[in-house]
Scaffold this active site. Structure first.
Site, short mmCIF file in Angstrom:
data_model
loop_
_atom_site.label_atom_id
_atom_site.label_comp_id
_atom_site.label_asym_id
_atom_site.label_seq_id
_atom_site.Cartn_x
_atom_site.Cartn_y
_atom_site.Cartn_z
N TYR A 192 47.87 43.87 41.09
CA TYR A 192 47.64 42.44 41.26
C TYR A 192 46.21 42.13 41.70
CZ TYR A 192 47.96 42.75 46.40
OH TYR A 192 47.74 43.07 47.72
N CYS A 193 45.81 40.89 41.43
CA CYS A 193 44.53 40.35 41.90
C CYS A 193 44.83 38.94 42.42
CB CYS A 193 43.47 40.36 40.80
SG CYS A 193 43.88 39.30 39.39
N ARG A 194 43.84 38.05 42.40
CA ARG A 194 44.07 36.70 42.91
C ARG A 194 44.92 35.88 41.95
NH1 ARG A 194 42.24 31.63 42.57
NH2 ARG A 194 40.81 32.18 40.89
#
Length: 102
Positions: A64-66
């Site tokens: 995941y990221c933002r």
């Protein structure tokens, strides 16, 4: 492979072979992260690839990221490096409703 927030957290909860990978920057991590996540910043370029090469390719990666963009790129890079199971969190951390560590 993109998974919705619900699919991602459901698969993660039942996966004994799971590895949570956070590809955001240190500044973003400081705002909170998913428990047990390991951070490897995708913006490190070759350094990111070097860190990925140290990881166990037999594990299942929950990435995941933002917002889901960088983690989608990370999954594509991981697939090209021989990781068979890398799942991208659609909508990223900003839509995460599960537990958060600070």
């Amino acid at each position: 492979m993109d998974l919705t927030q619900e699919e991602w957290s459901a698969k993660l909860a039942e996966d004994a072979n799971a590895f949570i990978l956070d590809v955001r920057t240190e500044d973003e991590i400081a705002e909170g992260y998913i428990p047990n996540a390991v951070n490897v910043d995708i913006y490190k370029g070759q350094g990111f690839i070097d860190e990925l090469e140290k990881l166990d390719k037999t594990k299942t990666y929950y990435v995941y990221c933002r917002s889901g963009n960088r983690s989608g790129q990370a999954c594509a890079i991981m697939n090209s490096l021989g990781f068979e199971n890398a799942y991208n969190l659609e909508g990223g951390f900003m839509n995460w409703e599960g537990d958060v560590k600070e």
